[in-house]
Scaffold this motif. Structure first.
Motif, PDB file in Angstrom:
ATOM      1  N   GLU A 134     -41.817 -15.312-153.711  1.00 41.44           N
ATOM      2  CA  GLU A 134     -40.820 -16.116-153.006  1.00 41.44           C
ATOM      3  C   GLU A 134     -41.484 -17.173-152.141  1.00 41.44           C
ATOM      4  O   GLU A 134     -41.008 -18.309-152.042  1.00 41.44           O
ATOM      5  CB  GLU A 134     -39.923 -15.211-152.146  1.00 41.44           C
ATOM      6  N   ARG A 135     -42.620 -16.825-151.518  1.00 48.10           N
ATOM      7  CA  ARG A 135     -43.314 -17.777-150.652  1.00 48.10           C
ATOM      8  C   ARG A 135     -44.123 -18.793-151.454  1.00 48.10           C
ATOM      9  O   ARG A 135     -44.527 -19.816-150.918  1.00 48.10           O
ATOM     10  CB  ARG A 135     -44.204 -17.026-149.664  1.00 48.10           C
ATOM     11  N   LEU A 136     -44.342 -18.506-152.744  1.00 52.57           N
ATOM     12  CA  LEU A 136     -45.096 -19.427-153.596  1.00 52.57           C
ATOM     13  C   LEU A 136     -44.219 -20.457-154.299  1.00 52.57           C
ATOM     14  O   LEU A 136     -44.725 -21.446-154.827  1.00 52.57           O
ATOM     15  CB  LEU A 136     -45.854 -18.645-154.669  1.00 52.57           C
ATOM     16  N   ARG A 137     -42.935 -20.239-154.304  1.00 47.80           N
ATOM     17  CA  ARG A 137     -42.059 -21.025-155.167  1.00 47.80           C
ATOM     18  C   ARG A 137     -42.171 -22.534-154.931  1.00 47.80           C
ATOM     19  O   ARG A 137     -42.058 -23.327-155.861  1.00 47.80           O
ATOM     20  CB  ARG A 137     -40.610 -20.583-154.978  1.00 47.80           C
ATOM     21  N   MET A 138     -42.361 -22.926-153.701  1.00 45.77           N
ATOM     22  CA  MET A 138     -42.370 -24.354-153.372  1.00 45.77           C
ATOM     23  C   MET A 138     -43.770 -24.955-153.365  1.00 45.77           C
ATOM     24  O   MET A 138     -43.960 -26.097-152.980  1.00 45.77           O
ATOM     25  CB  MET A 138     -41.708 -24.579-152.010  1.00 45.77           C
ATOM     26  N   SER A 139     -44.756 -24.216-153.821  1.00 46.46           N
ATOM     27  CA  SER A 139     -46.138 -24.691-153.722  1.00 46.46           C
ATOM     28  C   SER A 139     -46.536 -25.640-154.850  1.00 46.46           C
ATOM     29  O   SER A 139     -47.551 -26.328-154.758  1.00 46.46           O
ATOM     30  CB  SER A 139     -47.101 -23.491-153.728  1.00 46.46           C
ATOM     31  N   GLY A 140     -45.789 -25.642-155.927  1.00 47.58           N
ATOM     32  CA  GLY A 140     -46.149 -26.468-157.070  1.00 47.58           C
ATOM     33  C   GLY A 140     -47.226 -25.849-157.937  1.00 47.58           C
ATOM     34  O   GLY A 140     -47.871 -26.551-158.726  1.00 47.58           O
ATOM     35  N   ALA A 141     -47.430 -24.554-157.817  1.00 51.67           N
ATOM     36  CA  ALA A 141     -48.468 -23.877-158.591  1.00 51.67           C
ATOM     37  C   ALA A 141     -48.157 -23.933-160.083  1.00 51.67           C
ATOM     38  O   ALA A 141     -46.998 -23.859-160.497  1.00 51.67           O
ATOM     39  CB  ALA A 141     -48.608 -22.429-158.137  1.00 51.67           C
ATOM     40  N   GLU A 142     -49.210 -24.043-160.883  1.00 49.02           N
ATOM     41  CA  GLU A 142     -49.077 -24.050-162.341  1.00 49.02           C
ATOM     42  C   GLU A 142     -49.297 -22.667-162.941  1.00 49.02           C
ATOM     43  O   GLU A 142     -48.959 -22.418-164.097  1.00 49.02           O
ATOM     44  CB  GLU A 142     -50.076 -25.028-162.952  1.00 49.02           C
ATOM     45  N   ALA A 143     -49.904 -21.784-162.173  1.00 47.72           N
ATOM     46  CA  ALA A 143     -50.151 -20.416-162.620  1.00 47.72           C
ATOM     47  C   ALA A 143     -50.301 -19.553-161.380  1.00 47.72           C
ATOM     48  O   ALA A 143     -50.638 -20.047-160.301  1.00 47.72           O
ATOM     49  CB  ALA A 143     -51.414 -20.343-163.477  1.00 47.72           C
ATOM     50  N   VAL A 144     -50.058 -18.265-161.544  1.00 49.35           N
ATOM     51  CA  VAL A 144     -50.164 -17.349-160.420  1.00 49.35           C
ATOM     52  C   VAL A 144     -51.048 -16.164-160.815  1.00 49.35           C
ATOM     53  O   VAL A 144     -50.972 -15.664-161.939  1.00 49.35           O
ATOM     54  CB  VAL A 144     -48.771 -16.863-159.943  1.00 49.35           C
ATOM     55  N   VAL A 145     -51.921 -15.760-159.881  1.00 50.28           N
ATOM     56  CA  VAL A 145     -52.804 -14.619-160.117  1.00 50.28           C
ATOM     57  C   VAL A 145     -52.641 -13.628-158.974  1.00 50.28           C
ATOM     58  O   VAL A 145     -52.692 -14.014-157.794  1.00 50.28           O
ATOM     59  CB  VAL A 145     -54.285 -15.053-160.222  1.00 50.28           C
ATOM     60  N   TRP A 146     -52.427 -12.372-159.332  1.00 50.95           N
ATOM     61  CA  TRP A 146     -52.434 -11.281-158.361  1.00 50.95           C
ATOM     62  C   TRP A 146     -53.899 -11.012-158.036  1.00 50.95           C
ATOM     63  O   TRP A 146     -54.638 -10.450-158.838  1.00 50.95           O
ATOM     64  CB  TRP A 146     -51.727 -10.075-158.946  1.00 50.95           C
ATOM     65  N   ALA A 147     -54.331 -11.489-156.869  1.00 48.54           N
ATOM     66  CA  ALA A 147     -55.749 -11.541-156.511  1.00 48.54           C
ATOM     67  C   ALA A 147     -56.228 -10.218-155.915  1.00 48.54           C
ATOM     68  O   ALA A 147     -56.817 -10.170-154.835  1.00 48.54           O
ATOM     69  CB  ALA A 147     -56.003 -12.698-155.547  1.00 48.54           C
TER      70      ALA A 147
END
Length: 243
Positions: A61-74
């Protein structure tokens, strides 16, 4: 500009990502969102809770507005403790929630080892022995054999995050074996970004570390390759054609 969304549990070595941005010296941005760590303990039950769906969903939810092209559970341990199939289910749910390509650091280790052609690896983990053994099982399920597993028995991410260069190099040396084709240091709480070429020189082979692998995995998902010798062999080799 390539933007990566990284979900990082708690606070330990997240400043590695700022350093990696500088080392890549490119148009790559990393948006780090901290998820709720829960209990800071390196036991199996606590680690499973760290990667619980509701915790990851809150981060998305906090990433939605970041413009990320991919997401990784770090988180490595927050993924592999669920087993090979559980880790796959975890990232499928993450991709669905984010509407983006998704992966995890644990899966990234398997992909990175394959990229280097390293089928036999040595593992130097900060974890207790039972957790370290689960990582070896996870690698085996992905077609990578851990020929040695050294667990340092650290009790928390905070303790691992306080490790310095001496402890890091000692961990790599303790894990390494002559027949290993690479050394893997899976804890995302370790500060490793400043030491990658020196670590590889110390053991004489590629070294894969959690925060390095996290960024590489995100770039892989975004179909972006970067040549960066300061980031170790993983960032300098051409991709291998898999049989």
């Amino acid at each position: 500009m390539t933007a990566l969304g990284l979900l990082y549990p708690g606070h330990a070595a997240e400043d590695d990502y700022q350093r990696i941005e500088q080392l890549l010296a490119s148009d790559i941005r990393m948006d780090v969102v901290h998820t709720d760590l829960g209990e800071d303990a390196l036991g199996v039950d606590a680690l499973r809770e760290t990667g619980a769906p509701q915790r990851l969903a809150a981060g998305v939810e906090r990433l939605r507005m970041s413009g990320a092209e991919a997401v990784v559970w770090a988180s490595t341990s927050g993924s592999f403790v669920h087993g090979w199939e559980g880790a796959q289910d975890q990232v499928r749910a993450l991709a669905l929630a984010a509407g983006l390509p998704a992966s995890s650091t644990a899966l990234g280790f398997v992909h990175a080892a394959r990229e280097l052609g390293a089928r036999r690896v040595a593992v130097g983990a900060t974890y207790p022995d039972d957790v370290s053994a689960l990582f070896a099982e996870f690698l085996r399920a992905g077609g990578v054999e851990a020929v040695s597993v050294h667990g340092a028995g650290t009790s928390s991410a905070a303790r691992a995050g306080a490790w310095g260069e001496a402890e890091l190099f000692a961990l790599a040396r303790a894990a390494d074996r002559e027949d290993a084709e690479a050394v893997l240091l899976p804890d995302a709480a370790l500060h490793t970004a400043a030491h990658l070429p020196a670590l590889e020189k110390e053991v004489g082979k590629p070294v894969l570390t959690a925060n390095q692998v996290t960024v590489w995995e995100g770039l892989r998902l975004a179909d972006r390759r970067v040549n960066a010798p300061a980031m170790g062999a993983l960032f300098t080799r051409e991709p291998l054609v898999q049989a």
